[in-house]
Design a protein around this motif. Structure first.
Motif, short mmCIF file in Angstrom:
data_model
loop_
_atom_site.label_atom_id
_atom_site.label_comp_id
_atom_site.label_asym_id
_atom_site.label_seq_id
_atom_site.Cartn_x
_atom_site.Cartn_y
_atom_site.Cartn_z
N UNK A 305 -45.43 16.48 40.12
CA UNK A 305 -45.94 17.04 38.88
C UNK A 305 -45.94 15.99 37.78
N UNK A 306 -46.96 16.01 36.95
CA UNK A 306 -46.97 15.28 35.68
C UNK A 306 -47.05 16.31 34.56
N UNK A 307 -46.33 16.02 33.45
CA UNK A 307 -46.24 16.99 32.36
C UNK A 307 -46.78 16.39 31.06
N UNK A 308 -47.28 17.25 30.20
CA UNK A 308 -47.75 16.85 28.89
C UNK A 308 -47.61 18.00 27.91
N UNK A 309 -48.15 17.84 26.69
CA UNK A 309 -48.10 18.89 25.68
C UNK A 309 -49.48 19.04 25.04
N UNK A 310 -49.74 20.22 24.62
CA UNK A 310 -50.96 20.51 23.87
C UNK A 310 -50.61 21.50 22.76
N UNK A 311 -51.35 21.40 21.67
CA UNK A 311 -51.17 22.34 20.55
C UNK A 311 -52.36 23.28 20.53
N UNK A 312 -52.10 24.56 20.84
CA UNK A 312 -53.15 25.56 20.84
C UNK A 312 -53.12 26.43 19.58
N UNK A 313 -52.53 25.88 18.49
CA UNK A 313 -52.48 26.58 17.22
C UNK A 313 -51.11 27.10 16.87
N UNK A 316 -46.60 22.59 19.64
CA UNK A 316 -46.67 21.97 20.96
C UNK A 316 -46.23 22.92 22.06
N UNK A 317 -46.95 22.87 23.16
CA UNK A 317 -46.68 23.74 24.29
C UNK A 317 -46.79 22.91 25.57
N UNK A 318 -45.84 23.12 26.50
CA UNK A 318 -45.87 22.39 27.76
C UNK A 318 -47.12 22.75 28.56
N UNK A 319 -47.73 21.73 29.14
CA UNK A 319 -48.86 21.95 30.04
C UNK A 319 -48.69 21.05 31.26
N UNK A 320 -49.30 21.46 32.35
CA UNK A 320 -49.32 20.65 33.55
C UNK A 320 -50.41 19.59 33.41
N UNK A 321 -50.03 18.32 33.48
CA UNK A 321 -50.98 17.22 33.28
C UNK A 321 -51.56 16.72 34.59
N UNK A 322 -50.84 16.89 35.69
CA UNK A 322 -51.35 16.42 36.97
C UNK A 322 -50.57 17.02 38.11
N UNK A 323 -51.20 17.09 39.27
CA UNK A 323 -50.56 17.64 40.46
C UNK A 323 -51.00 16.78 41.65
N UNK A 324 -50.02 16.43 42.50
CA UNK A 324 -50.32 15.51 43.59
C UNK A 324 -49.61 15.93 44.87
N UNK A 325 -50.25 16.76 45.70
CA UNK A 325 -49.68 17.04 47.02
C UNK A 325 -49.93 15.86 47.96
N UNK A 326 -48.93 15.54 48.79
CA UNK A 326 -49.03 14.42 49.73
C UNK A 326 -48.42 14.82 51.06
N UNK A 327 -48.95 14.24 52.11
CA UNK A 327 -48.40 14.46 53.45
C UNK A 327 -48.18 13.10 54.10
N UNK A 328 -46.94 12.88 54.57
CA UNK A 328 -46.56 11.63 55.22
C UNK A 328 -46.35 11.89 56.72
N UNK A 329 -46.99 11.10 57.55
CA UNK A 329 -46.72 11.08 58.98
C UNK A 329 -46.06 9.74 59.30
N UNK A 330 -44.80 9.81 59.75
CA UNK A 330 -43.99 8.60 59.87
C UNK A 330 -43.46 8.44 61.28
N UNK A 331 -43.60 7.24 61.80
CA UNK A 331 -43.04 6.90 63.10
C UNK A 331 -42.02 5.79 62.91
N UNK A 332 -40.76 6.07 63.26
CA UNK A 332 -39.69 5.08 63.10
C UNK A 332 -39.13 4.70 64.46
N UNK A 333 -39.03 3.42 64.68
CA UNK A 333 -38.51 2.91 65.94
C UNK A 333 -37.36 1.95 65.67
N UNK A 334 -36.23 2.19 66.34
CA UNK A 334 -35.07 1.31 66.24
C UNK A 334 -34.74 0.78 67.62
N UNK A 335 -34.52 -0.53 67.70
CA UNK A 335 -34.08 -1.16 68.93
C UNK A 335 -32.92 -2.10 68.61
#
Length: 933
Positions: A305-313, A316-335
């Protein structure tokens, strides 16, 4: 490595004389001496840390790493030798000492817990009894965990296993513990050794060694020293972690095999594990080899989430400034592979060679959907028009290598014992592949926004916007990063120990170490921001329709790309892409460096026992000289690149002295009270010492390294009470305090003169003191005293509370808790062992910590709570389960389950109502067989 002393094979309490050894002993000018070896009855396994005391004289010692002991200068006459070991029957041996005679006395002890008749309990208790005996006899504050205890938890790497020890927290990364904090201090503040030999660092910017790359099957024990002694490296400000690899035991062959698979619920893919160890003794030669393999297929669902403020009269009021869903596919190998061989010239003279190799290979693909809400117009708090939608897909490969080679020996030269070692260690951090494709949608989405649940801000499209119309996803940039960091360490050590008469058991020890380190980083970051080819470059050319609904179907991710086609297209048409050279220079040149350090250390200590009091006291000196090479990067007033100049810092030389005192008062044979006064050091990370300079006239900033930084030092006080239970357990309580000087922080000031007057200078500096203190409590016990089926219950629990405070002045002076220091940590596990079955459910908890210190906040909504945009990692707890069943005396099957409650890792700014990032990993498991000869 300690040589075997006084080796005589016997299966009873009577002494036997081996002619060869008697001849060797008689050639040495010893007098009135009793020496030998303490072993386990039936297996011949050496018992390390066994107590051997002459009862009537109260003179005693403990056995070394080979189970050997030695008592000198005993008075003539009949004496009673008492040999004891936690979890074993105590033996008393009558002997007669004659003037000038050397008696070789070997003793076998019988396991007390064999009478329980529970095979698996015996295996676990045997292993941990050895660890507790070494911990009980140690001269410093130390926690030791055996491999059998490690196997009771479903931990596949060393960092995961260490977090179960009191006073230790770990930083998570994609579902695994990635970095260790001992008593709330950074990973670069502790040392890592393998078989007491230092290993190289594996981080690109700091001095830390990443133990997460090492499989737990490599070790037979983990030792964490909370206080140090003069014969240990002083740059262990928070402590030292020693990994003890598999070694031959007794006169039998060692053969262990583990094989298994598993399943990750989020990735839907299998896991694979395997290890094997083989070792034996052939005459005067001991040898062992071990190999392990592990492959994890993991996945992570992440929302930012990213956050910001706006004045609607109405203000100041909190608003959502950005949203970023992500999916990680990870392969880990230890030897990993490890091996050691030791040759014994005589019972008191041996040489050895040992080596180990560990490789960690991580491959990952990340798919981001980036909703740029603040790029639109806020019509109302829940409606935004004309926003922005982007896709950024990343392919990533990280390879870490760590290996070391050591050769040395130990010899008795009559009145003294000498040991020596020469070694080489290599660590590397290599990113051969880190590439990004970014695309931006040509249409502007309208969003309906709902932040009634701030942890999961929700959006939906308010117009006919189609995020999966890949023909409209236009090329934005292609980015490629490479990072190659190498650390080469060479060292040599020499120690001499001279016994003398003072108190019950005394020796004087002195020695030295020479150590040279060369660390070099070559990092490049290219970004191509334009494409001049004959066709419009869109995501449709490489798209794969892999839309995924994430986090309980709250978010839709959208498609990804076929990386092979995407990379091939870029490589074939690279001349049609436009490189942003200014960005390349700014993000690449300042990060490259070469560091050379040379350290010479010398120490002297005395180790004495007066009645029930054991004192280890001395002083260590370390002289350091180093050189650092970096680069100066200059941009003009328009932000355009002008030049890169090489900078060589002046040679730095300094000397530190470290007085140390470790005192142990033995209240009774099973109870100790400890006090320690020690001094230690943490040398600045490489990223701070490199003499780089980045001058950006566009932003009017100058960023610099500081090769004149002084190391942080610490005065440490420890008090510890520990009571060991006869059925292999412990109750302990301790307090500690650290007062650190020259603590390093990032200072931001305004330049008042010269060509860059008026610019802001960002540079690491030495600050005032910082301090921390805390408590550590632990209880571990098999509840064998309970009646019937309840006697199979066992408890493992520990709790740590840590408080810290440091001063910073960015952007203004204030006091903060040290970053990544958790105020409260606890582990609790309930086990059950009976009839060959063993099960344990465990819970590990870490409190909220300050993750990173921020500057002034530009978001008024956040400023209402705190003017600083500090980032926190929220508390978390993980619930795990392990199950084992003995099939035969040598074969058992196991099943492990991790993160059964799907605990996430959540970051927020200043207050939980401003969540930044939340990562989910679901549960995973592995199962298989273990065979031990």
């Amino acid at each position: 490595m300690t040589a075997i002393a006084g080796v005589i094979f016997c299966s009873s309490l009577k002494a036997e004389v081996n002619p060869t050894i008697s001849e060797i002993s008689s050639e040495m000018d010893f007098s009135n001496e009793v020496s030998g070896r303490v072993s386990e009855l039936g297996t011949g396994e050496r018992l390390v840390g066994a107590t051997v005391v002459v009862k009537d004289l109260n003179i005693g010692t403990s056995t070394d790493l080979h189970g050997s002991y030695r008592l000198r200068n005993l008075p003539e006459g009949r004496h009673t030798l008492v040999v004891s070991y936690l979890g074993y029957e105590t033996r008393e041996i009558e002997l007669e000492v004659k003037d000038g005679e050397v008696i070789n006395m070997n003793t076998d002890l019988e396991q007390r817990f064999l009478t329980m008749g529970e095979v698996l309990v015996t295996s676990v208790m045997r292993g941990q009894s050895r660890a507790f005996n070494q911990q009980k006899e140690a001269e410093n504050v130390r926690n030791i965990v055996s491999s059998q205890q490690i196997e009771r938890f479903p931990d596949n790497n060393i960092t995961e296993a260490v977090k179960r020890i009191p006073g230790i927290s770990t930083e998570p990364l994609r579902g695994e513990a990635a970095a260790i904090m001992i008593r709330g201090l950074p990973a670069s503040f502790h040392t890592v050794t393998i078989n007491n030999q230092r290993v190289a660092s594996t981080d690109e910017t700091n001095r830390a060694t990443n133990t997460a790359i090492i499989n737990t099957d490599m070790v037979s024990a983990i030792e964490v020293s909370k206080t140090i002694t003069p014969d240990m490296d002083a740059d262990a400000l928070s402590g030292s972690i020693n990994l003890v690899t598999r070694r031959p035991v007794g006169d039998n062959k060692v053969f262990n095999v583990t094989a298994g698979s598993g399943y990750n619920n989020m990735s839907g893919r299998p896991q694979w594990i395997g290890s094997a160890t083989y070792g034996q003794r052939d005459g005067n030669l001991d040898w062992v080899v071990s190999a392990n393999y592990q492959k994890d297929n993991r996945a992570t669902e992440d929302i930012r989430h990213d956050w910001g403020v706006q004045d609607f009269g109405n203000g100041n009021q909190d608003v959502l400034a950005g949203l970023r869903p992500s999916f990680y596919e990870t392969e880990r190998q230890r030897m990993g592979m490890t091996g050691q061989v030791e040759y014994h010239f005589s019972p008191r003279s041996s040489i050895y060679f040992m080596g180990n190799f560990n490789n960690y290979d991580e491959y990952e693909v990340r798919n981001d959907a980036r909703h740029g809400i603040s790029n639109g117009t806020y019509e109302t708090p829940d409606l935004v028009t004309g926003a922005r939608y982007e896709k950024v897909i990343r392919e990533y490969n990280r390879i870490t290598d760590l290996y070391s080679l050591n050769a040395g020996g130990k010899h008795d030269i009559g009145i003294a014992t000498v040991d020596y070692n020469i070694g080489y260690s290599y660590g590397s951090f290599d990113i051969p592949l880190r590439e990004y494709y970014a695309f931006r949608h040509s249409d502007r989405p309208d969003y309906r926004v709902d932040i009634s649940d701030r942890e999961f801000g929700m959006i939906e499209f308010a117009n006919d916007f189609n995020p999966n119309d890949y023909e409209k996803m236009n090329f934005r940039y292609y980015e490629r990063r490479n990072d190659d960091v190498k650390d080469n360490d060479l060292f040599a050590t020499f120690n001499m120990e001279v016994p003398y008469e003072l108190g019950r058991s005394s020796h004087f020890k002195f020695g030295g170490k020479f150590w040279t380190k060369t660390k070099e980083r070559n990092m490049s970051e290219w970004r191509w921001t334009g494409y001049n080819g004959p066709e419009n470059l869109t995501m449709a050319m490489f798209a794969e329709d892999k839309d995924r609904n994430m986090i309980d179907n709250r978010y839709s991710l959208g498609g990804s790309i076929d990386w092979e086609r995407g990379k091939q297209f870029f490589n074939d048409n690279i001349n049609d892409f436009v490189l942003d050279e200014d960005r390349f220079r700014e993000n690449s040149d300042p990060n490259n460096y070469k560091a050379n350090e040379r350290i010479f250390a010398a120490y002297a200590l005395t180790d004495n026992t007066f009645g029930n009091v054991h004192v280890n006291a001395g002083v260590r000196m370390e002289q350091v000289s180093n050189t650092y090479d970096g680069f100066r990067v200059i941009f003009d007033d328009g932000g355009d690149y002008l030049a890169t100049e090489a900078i060589k810092a002046d040679d730095q030389n300094y000397v530190n002295f470290f007085p140390m005192l470790n005192v142990k008062y033995q209240i009774n044979p099973l109870t100790n009270f400890r006090f320690a006064y020690t001094n230690s050091i943490a040398r600045p990370d490489f990223e701070y010492l490199v003499p780089y300079e980045l001058v950006n006239s566009d932003s009017e900033t100058v960023s610099q390294g500081n090769p004149d930084l002084e190391p942080s030092t610490s005065m440490n006080l420890d008090l510890m009470f520990e009571h060991f239970l006869s059925n292999v357990g412990i109750l302990s309580a301790g307090v500690f305090y650290k007062n650190m000087g020259n603590f390093i922080y990032n200072e931001s000031t305004v330049i008042t003169e010269g060509n860059n007057a008026g610019y802001r200078l960002n540079r690491p500096e030495n600050g005032e003191s910082a301090y921390l203190y805390g408590i550590e409590l632990a209880w571990q016990q098999q509840l064998t005293f309970l009646p019937g089926v309840l006697s199979g219950l066992g408890v493992y629990a520990n709790y740590s509370h840590i408080y810290s405070e440091a001063k910073i002045i960015v952007p203004e002076e204030r006091r903060i808790r040290l970053p990544k220091q958790a105020p409260n940590i606890f582990n609790v596990a309930l086990s059950y062992d009976r009839g060959g079955f063993s099960g344990q459910i465990s819970y590990s908890y870490r409190d909220t910590w300050l993750h990173s210190v921020g500057g002034s906040s530009s978001a008024p909504s956040v400023s209402e709570h705190n003017v600083y945009l500090d980032r926190f990692l929220m508390y978390s707890g993980q619930l795990d389960l392990t199950l084992n069943q003995q099939i035969t005396p040598n074969l058992r099957v196991f099943a492990n389950f991790n993160n059964l409650t799907n605990q996430s890792h959540q970051h927020y700014f200043n207050d939980p109502i401003y969540p930044y990032r939340n990562s989910f990993h679901s549960w995973w498991s592995n199962f298989g067989i273990r065979y031990s000869l």
